[in-house]
Every structure is written in C-alpha cells, then in structure tokens.
Design a protein around this motif. Structure first.
Motif, short mmCIF file in Angstrom:
data_model
loop_
_atom_site.label_atom_id
_atom_site.label_comp_id
_atom_site.label_asym_id
_atom_site.label_seq_id
_atom_site.Cartn_x
_atom_site.Cartn_y
_atom_site.Cartn_z
N THR A 24 31.48 25.63 54.15
CA THR A 24 31.94 26.98 53.85
C THR A 24 32.66 27.00 52.52
OG1 THR A 24 32.19 27.51 56.20
CG2 THR A 24 33.41 28.90 54.64
N VAL A 25 32.44 28.05 51.74
CA VAL A 25 33.14 28.25 50.48
C VAL A 25 33.66 29.69 50.45
CG1 VAL A 25 32.86 28.51 47.98
CG2 VAL A 25 31.88 26.53 49.15
N THR A 26 34.91 29.85 50.05
CA THR A 26 35.52 31.19 49.96
C THR A 26 36.15 31.37 48.59
OG1 THR A 26 35.98 31.19 52.34
CG2 THR A 26 37.18 32.79 50.98
N HIS A 27 35.87 32.50 47.97
CA HIS A 27 36.53 32.89 46.72
C HIS A 27 37.13 34.28 46.93
CE1 HIS A 27 35.12 29.63 44.12
NE2 HIS A 27 33.94 29.73 44.73
N THR A 28 38.44 34.38 46.80
CA THR A 28 39.12 35.66 47.03
C THR A 28 39.50 36.32 45.71
OG1 THR A 28 41.26 34.54 47.19
CG2 THR A 28 40.04 34.88 49.24
N ASP A 29 39.52 37.63 45.76
CA ASP A 29 39.98 38.46 44.63
C ASP A 29 39.29 38.09 43.33
OD1 ASP A 29 41.62 40.09 46.11
OD2 ASP A 29 43.43 38.94 45.74
N LEU A 30 37.96 38.19 43.36
CA LEU A 30 37.18 38.02 42.14
C LEU A 30 37.05 39.35 41.41
CD1 LEU A 30 34.27 35.84 43.62
CD2 LEU A 30 36.20 35.03 42.25
N SER A 31 36.79 39.26 40.13
CA SER A 31 36.62 40.45 39.31
C SER A 31 35.32 40.33 38.52
CB SER A 31 37.80 40.59 38.33
OG SER A 31 37.53 41.58 37.36
N LEU A 32 34.76 41.47 38.12
CA LEU A 32 33.60 41.46 37.22
C LEU A 32 34.00 41.84 35.80
CD1 LEU A 32 30.76 42.88 39.50
CD2 LEU A 32 31.10 40.54 38.71
N ASP A 33 35.27 41.81 35.52
CA ASP A 33 35.78 42.02 34.17
C ASP A 33 35.77 40.68 33.45
OD1 ASP A 33 37.13 42.49 31.84
OD2 ASP A 33 38.97 43.24 32.79
N SER A 34 34.91 40.53 32.44
CA SER A 34 34.74 39.24 31.78
C SER A 34 36.00 38.79 31.04
CB SER A 34 33.57 39.29 30.79
OG SER A 34 33.79 40.28 29.81
N ALA A 35 36.93 39.70 30.80
CA ALA A 35 38.18 39.34 30.12
C ALA A 35 39.26 38.91 31.11
CB ALA A 35 38.68 40.51 29.29
N SER A 36 39.00 39.06 32.41
CA SER A 36 39.99 38.75 33.42
C SER A 36 39.98 37.27 33.75
CB SER A 36 39.72 39.55 34.69
OG SER A 36 40.49 39.09 35.77
N PRO A 37 41.14 36.67 34.05
CA PRO A 37 41.16 35.27 34.52
C PRO A 37 40.48 35.11 35.87
CG PRO A 37 43.34 36.27 34.72
CD PRO A 37 42.51 37.24 33.94
N ASP A 38 40.23 36.23 36.56
CA ASP A 38 39.55 36.19 37.85
C ASP A 38 38.07 36.55 37.75
OD1 ASP A 38 41.84 35.55 39.52
OD2 ASP A 38 42.58 37.57 39.05
N ALA A 69 34.44 36.53 38.02
CA ALA A 69 33.71 35.78 39.05
C ALA A 69 32.91 34.63 38.47
CB ALA A 69 32.81 36.72 39.83
N VAL A 70 32.21 34.86 37.37
CA VAL A 70 31.37 33.81 36.79
C VAL A 70 32.22 32.62 36.36
CG1 VAL A 70 29.80 33.24 34.89
CG2 VAL A 70 29.60 35.46 36.07
N SER A 71 33.35 32.90 35.72
CA SER A 71 34.21 31.82 35.21
C SER A 71 34.90 31.06 36.34
CB SER A 71 35.26 32.39 34.26
OG SER A 71 34.64 33.01 33.16
N ARG A 72 35.40 31.79 37.33
CA ARG A 72 36.11 31.10 38.42
C ARG A 72 35.16 30.25 39.26
NH1 ARG A 72 39.87 34.82 42.00
NH2 ARG A 72 39.42 33.03 43.36
N ILE A 73 33.98 30.75 39.50
CA ILE A 73 33.01 29.98 40.29
C ILE A 73 32.55 28.76 39.48
CG2 ILE A 73 30.68 30.04 41.28
CD1 ILE A 73 31.29 32.94 42.14
N TYR A 74 32.36 28.93 38.18
CA TYR A 74 31.99 27.80 37.33
C TYR A 74 33.07 26.73 37.33
CZ TYR A 74 30.93 25.19 33.02
OH TYR A 74 30.68 24.20 32.11
N ALA A 75 34.33 27.18 37.26
CA ALA A 75 35.45 26.22 37.23
C ALA A 75 35.51 25.40 38.51
CB ALA A 75 36.76 26.96 37.02
N ALA A 76 35.09 26.00 39.64
CA ALA A 76 35.13 25.31 40.93
C ALA A 76 33.87 24.49 41.20
CB ALA A 76 35.32 26.32 42.05
N ALA A 77 32.85 24.66 40.36
CA ALA A 77 31.56 23.97 40.59
C ALA A 77 31.71 22.46 40.32
CB ALA A 77 30.49 24.57 39.68
N PRO A 78 30.94 21.62 41.06
CA PRO A 78 29.87 22.04 41.96
C PRO A 78 30.36 22.48 43.34
CG PRO A 78 29.91 19.66 41.82
CD PRO A 78 30.92 20.15 40.83
N GLY A 79 31.44 21.92 43.84
CA GLY A 79 31.98 22.35 45.12
C GLY A 79 31.05 22.03 46.27
N PRO A 80 31.43 22.39 47.49
CA PRO A 80 30.66 22.02 48.69
C PRO A 80 29.24 22.56 48.72
CG PRO A 80 32.87 22.75 49.29
CD PRO A 80 32.71 23.07 47.84
#
Length: 523
Positions: free
Chosen positions: A188-202, A204-215
């Motif tokens: 199981t993988v959970t990502h909370t409070d993601l955003s689609l604002d590319s300027a945001s620290p949240d 989604a693309v950047s946060r998921i990339y930072a956690a990759a590869p993950g489970p």
C-alpha cells in the motif's frame, strides 16, 4: 504449476538410471520409478492431454479479455510443447512429430498481433506476440469532474492491474489524497494533500518522484495541456491498466522451435519434398518476428529495454537470459539461411555470455541474472530530472547481483550449446564447465542420499520439488557429461511429476512435455 508428489519413502531406493553404472559414474540414489520418463508413450499420452486445451494453447482472442493470452503463456507453455516435439522428432525420426508441430505452429502464427489486428504500446501491429499484465507498467488516469485527464499515476511493480486507487479530498479545496493498494503483492502507498500546482512543494509529480521508487515503484506525469488553478481529480476509485509490449524473450522462446523445424527440413532432401512449403513459410515468419527487436539489439551482443518502454527498467540492459533467449532463434536462422548478419549477432551474443561467466573452485561456471557491469547489476540513482534519469519508470534501483536461477539458466545453456554446435561461439572447455555447473552446483543429495536440486547456478539454496521439474531443460549439456541425464532422471523418479496431479492444465504442463522429451532425447 502442477503438484510434484514425492514417491513413497517405503519404496527401496534404486540407482538413478542404467547410464550411471554403464558410464562408471557414482550411483545416484532415487526412488523406484512409477512412470517411465524415457518412454515415448509417456510423452505421447501427455501430448494428447495437452491438446485438450488449457493455458499455453494458441487460442488468444481478438480482444483483451483473456488474461492467459496477455501474460506470455505462448512463450512459457506452448513454446515448450513445440520444443518437445522437435526433440522427439530428433530422437525417433518419426514425422508424426513434425505434423504435430505444423498443427500447433499454424495456430501460434495465426495469433500474431498483425493477424489479430491488435497493437503494442506504440500503436504498432507487428508480426509477433504482445504481452502486458503482469509484466508491464500500469497506468491510471485521474480526471476532473468533467472527465478531463489531469494526472497519470504509473506503477512499475509487476501485477499492476491488481492495484486499486482511491482518490479523496485533501485538507484544502485545491488538494487531494491518493491511496494505492496492490492486493497481489500486499503493498500500500498513500500520498496525502497533493496539489496540481507545479509551483507548490506539494506538487503531485514532484512529491511522488521524490518518494520513488517506493513499494509500488510509483511515478506520475501531468497530463494537462493547459494547467488551471484549483485543478483537482474527481474523488473515487480508479484501476490500473497495463500497456502491451512485445518481449524479445517471448519472441525467442516461441520462434526457436519454429526456426528449428525450418532448419531441420531445409537440411534434409527427404523432408524437403514433404515440408518445403511450410519450412519456407515458417522461415519468413521467424525472420519477421526477430526483426521486431532490431531496435533493442546493441553491438555488444545484448538487448536493452529502450527508455520510455512501459517496463520497470526501461533504459537498462535486459537480463542475460532474455538476450540469449532471442539468440536461440538467431542460431537456427544462421544455420538455415547462412545470413552473415545472424551469424554476426550470434557470435556477439556468445562473446557477451562468455564474458559473464566465471570459473569456480570446481572448474564449473557461475554467472548472474543481470549482466555484470550493467546498470541494474551496479545500481543507479536519480538525477533529479526524469529526462536525464536512466529509467523513466524506476528512477533509482539496485544493485541487483543475484546468481542466475535454474529455469532461466536453462535458456542460457540452450543458447550456448546450440551456438557451439553451429561453430559460432564457445569452446569444448566451455561446454564441459557448463556440464559441471549442473552436476556439481545444481544437483546435489540430501541427508538420505537422495537427489535434490539447488535454485541457482551457484548452488546457493535447495529448491522445492517444483524446481526439480526444470532440470531436464539443461539436457543439452549431457553430451559433455552423461551424469546430467542420470541426475535429471533420478529427480523425476523421486518426485514423480505428472500433468494430472492437480486436476487441471497449468503453465507447468508445457515444461513437463519438454522435459519428458529431453529425457527421451538423451536416453
């Protein structure tokens, strides 16, 4: 895979085979056999059973509804039946086996992608056989309330279609959360409070990339042509779908016995009179199929998965067995056509494999699953930018340095011996060392003096009885040590594998037919 039942321990142990005593080799204890695995009748009876249907039969539909047709069953079951028929013809010289080959080959060729009108992930309909789940990368597109695609989630872990995605609202209106649950791998993988604002620290693309590869080996890509403030995906459930890829090893496994048929017929004036038309037809089919993978071949004698191919290790070298799996067919084509390009590629693959083996203390060969010195063997790390990463779908990985396993190692051995006999690669010393890998590292005895099998070429772990079912696929090495056949027969006499034991046709049935054919072939 069919169950492989041990024989009764009360039965007296006998020598593995008459070949042991005849050759002066050390006797190998085994249980008294209940089935004659060297008998032609055993193969013929089980071949008729296989024809009744089940996984591995060439019956893929014209859609995606049949999972067996999508998961490489032609490569990992039907191909072994075809190979078994080749070996049975070589043993008994009865054209019944060639006629059986024609019947099955015609069905296999009828379900190539271009005949079915289906396409691979690039939109190409080619003369080979695509596969997707459970091998390829999974995709799920998260969309807004109007159905407009916003974000692709991409899972590189195998069995991606067994993943369910749940999207829920975030703590702010412009945020969302995702949970992915893969029931096959229990991850199981959970990502909370993601955003689609590319300027945001949240973002989604950047946060998921930072956690990759993950489970789940998860990555993401923004699908929006025109990003808008406040974009969020519609809450709800989504599922993964896998994109189809044509695997070189699947093409090799399927076409190897087909090309062998063509080579056998074209080399025999008697067979040419009866089978020439089919041999030429099959030769064209094999040439077309292997050409599908020309873009993957590299001059060092190995294949890669090109970057952006929807596979976990896109951008990396394929496993040794997957490169030489196609090489098996190239050997047969080199012999049948005398084409210099086929000969050049086989020789290069031979040099590649020869460069991967090392000699152990017992003068046997050891080698790894992944090519040494390659990206997966050595491992690689993220660059911080998917564009410059080695792999799009797995930004960092490895190192992976496991020894070659017995089943995939059999493909390596098949290629090596065939290339040697074609005088395109390797030496007699290489062949003797391969045989010793089997007789010294692969097969051993337990505390009771009974034969058991290891799981890798390094003899690292004792394998389950199901692993023993794979042993006769090393039979090409028997010419350099008859104990290979004796040990394989001892394993079969001990564990007594049959196709009926689990009450259904299973993927292992194809292996069983090939292995019984090999026990006949070398007896």
């Amino acid at each position: 895979m069919p169950d492989i039942r041990p024989s009764r321990r009360a039965v007296l142990r006998l020598t593995a085979a008459g070949a042991v005593a005849a050759s002066g080799l050390t006797a190998i204890p085994a249980y008294a056999d209940e089935i004659d695995y060297t008998a032609r009748k055993t193969f013929d009876d089980w071949d008729r059973l296989f024809q009744q249907g089940g996984p591995g039969q060439p019956d893929q539909p014209n859609d995606n509804s049949n999972r067996d047709g999508r998961s490489g069953m032609l490569a990992w079951s039907q191909s072994y039946v075809l190979l078994g028929l080749i070996r049975m013809y070589e043993k008994y010289r009865d054209t019944h086996y060639l006629d059986r080959l024609i019947d099955n080959i015609d069905q296999v060729l009828a379900v190539r992608d271009n005949k079915r009108g289906v396409k691979d992930y690039r939109g190409l309909s080619l003369p080979a056989w695509r596969a997707d789940h459970p091998y390829t990368t999974g995709y799920a597109t998260l969309a807004d309330s109007n159905g407009q695609p916003l974000l692709d989630l991409r899972e590189a872990l195998s069995y991606a279609e067994d993943t369910t995605i749940t999207v829920t609202a975030g703590t702010r209106p412009d945020m969302f959360s995702v949970q992915l649950v893969n029931t096959f791998n229990n991850r199981t993988v959970t990502h909370t409070d993601l955003s689609l604002d590319s300027a945001s620290p949240d973002y989604a693309v950047s946060r998921i990339y930072a956690a990759a590869p993950g489970p789940l080996q998860l990555t993401a890509i923004d699908r929006r042509a025109v990003p808008r403030a406040g974009d969020v995906p519609q809450p709800g459930s989504y599922t993964m779908r896998c994109e189809p890829v044509i695997f070189a090893v699947h093409t090799g496994m399927i076409t190897y016995p087909i090309a062998s048929f063509a080579r056998i017929v074209l080399s025999s004036p008697v067979l040419r009179r009866r089978y020439l038309r089919k041999a030429l037809e099959y030769l064209v089919a094999c040439r077309e199929a292997v050409a599908v993978h020309d873009w993957e071949y590299r001059d060092g004698g190995y294949l890669i998965w090109p970057k952006s191919q929807p596979l976990a290790y896109d951008g990396c070298e394929q496993p040794i067995n997957q490169s030489v799996g196609l090489g098996q067919t190239l050997v047969e084509l080199a012999l049948a056509t005398h084409d210099r390009e086929y000969r050049r590629k086989v020789a290069a693959m031979g040099r590649m494999l020869a460069g991967q083996v090392t000699v152990d203390a017992g003068d046997a060969y050891l080698w790894h699953y992944w090519p040494t010195g390659g990206r997966i063997y050595d491992g690689f790390v993220k660059t911080g930018d998917p564009e410059t990463d080695v792999s799009i779908f797995t930004p960092s990985a490895g190192p992976a340095r496991q020894f070659e396993d017995i089943s995939h190692g059999a493909i390596d051995v098949e290629f090596a011996v065939r290339a040697y006999r074609a005088r395109l690669a390797f030496t007699a010393q290489d062949m003797a060392r391969i045989a010793r890998t089997f007789t010294q590292n692969v097969v051993t005895t337990d505390a009771d003096g009974l034969p058991v099998i290891h799981t890798t070429v390094a003899g690292t772990t004792v394998g389950a009885p199901s692993v023993a079912q794979q042993a006769p696929r090393w039979m090409q090495a028997n010419a350099w040590d008859p104990q290979v056949h004796a040990q394989c027969l001892a394993l079969y006499n001990r564990y007594q594998p049959t196709p009926e034991r689990d009450g259904q046709q299973a993927i292992g049935f194809g292996w069983l037919l090939a292995n019984v054919a090999y026990l006949n072939w070398a007896s």
